[in-house]
Design a protein around this motif. Structure first.
Motif, PDB file in Angstrom:
ATOM      1  N   SER A  26       0.827  -1.208   0.000  1.00 57.45           N
ATOM      2  CA  SER A  26       0.000   0.000   0.000  1.00 57.45           C
ATOM      3  C   SER A  26       0.860   1.257   0.000  1.00 57.45           C
ATOM      4  CB  SER A  26      -0.956  -0.002   1.186  1.00 57.45           C
ATOM      5  OG  SER A  26      -0.232   0.045   2.395  1.00 57.45           O
ATOM      6  N   LEU A  27       1.991   1.236   0.689  1.00 55.71           N
ATOM      7  CA  LEU A  27       2.902   2.382   0.652  1.00 55.71           C
ATOM      8  C   LEU A  27       3.517   2.563  -0.732  1.00 55.71           C
ATOM      9  CD1 LEU A  27       4.657   2.118   4.123  1.00 55.71           C
ATOM     10  CD2 LEU A  27       2.963   3.795   3.383  1.00 55.71           C
ATOM     11  N   ALA A  28       3.800   1.473  -1.416  1.00 57.75           N
ATOM     12  CA  ALA A  28       4.337   1.570  -2.775  1.00 57.75           C
ATOM     13  C   ALA A  28       3.297   2.157  -3.725  1.00 57.75           C
ATOM     14  CB  ALA A  28       4.786   0.192  -3.257  1.00 57.75           C
ATOM     15  N   VAL A  29       2.051   1.730  -3.591  1.00 58.00           N
ATOM     16  CA  VAL A  29       0.976   2.288  -4.423  1.00 58.00           C
ATOM     17  C   VAL A  29       0.793   3.768  -4.121  1.00 58.00           C
ATOM     18  CG1 VAL A  29      -1.513   2.206  -4.845  1.00 58.00           C
ATOM     19  CG2 VAL A  29      -0.189   0.096  -4.767  1.00 58.00           C
ATOM     20  N   LEU A  30       0.872   4.152  -2.848  1.00 60.28           N
ATOM     21  CA  LEU A  30       0.763   5.560  -2.469  1.00 60.28           C
ATOM     22  C   LEU A  30       1.890   6.380  -3.083  1.00 60.28           C
ATOM     23  CD1 LEU A  30      -0.562   7.791  -0.728  1.00 60.28           C
ATOM     24  CD2 LEU A  30       1.013   7.106   1.075  1.00 60.28           C
ATOM     25  N   ALA A  31       3.105   5.860  -3.050  1.00 62.71           N
ATOM     26  CA  ALA A  31       4.244   6.585  -3.623  1.00 62.71           C
ATOM     27  C   ALA A  31       4.074   6.771  -5.129  1.00 62.71           C
ATOM     28  CB  ALA A  31       5.545   5.836  -3.322  1.00 62.71           C
ATOM     29  N   VAL A  32       3.622   5.746  -5.826  1.00 62.15           N
ATOM     30  CA  VAL A  32       3.393   5.853  -7.275  1.00 62.15           C
ATOM     31  C   VAL A  32       2.299   6.875  -7.561  1.00 62.15           C
ATOM     32  CG1 VAL A  32       2.541   4.596  -9.297  1.00 62.15           C
ATOM     33  CG2 VAL A  32       4.253   3.559  -7.804  1.00 62.15           C
TER      34      VAL A  32
END
Length: 77
Positions: A26-32
């Protein structure tokens, strides 16, 4: 009578990494999403208001040596 569990044991979930994987994903999706938002917003943002007002002032200002605009020519019919 049901088996009595200590409160710490009753509150614990399963051991493993599924929660950590979900958190990192979820943090990776938020960063993208944030990178996409910032790049899209920067590409579509107008100039700052100060330069726009200076530009508008240059177009509306008339110097004393400039003659007034003549009346527009009539359109041929």
């Amino acid at each position: 009578m049901p088996e009595q569990l200590p409160t710490d044991a009753a509150r614990q979930g399963q051991r493993g990494q599924p929660v950590l994987i979900v958190l990192l994903a979820s943090l990776a999706v938020l960063a993208v999403a944030l990178v996409g938002l910032v790049s899209w917003q920067g590409a579509n943002s107008p100039k700052d208001y100060a330069s726009l007002s200076q530009e508008a002032a240059r177009h509306t200002a008339v110097s004393p040596t400039t003659p007034p605009n003549p009346a527009p020519a009539p359109k041929p019919q």
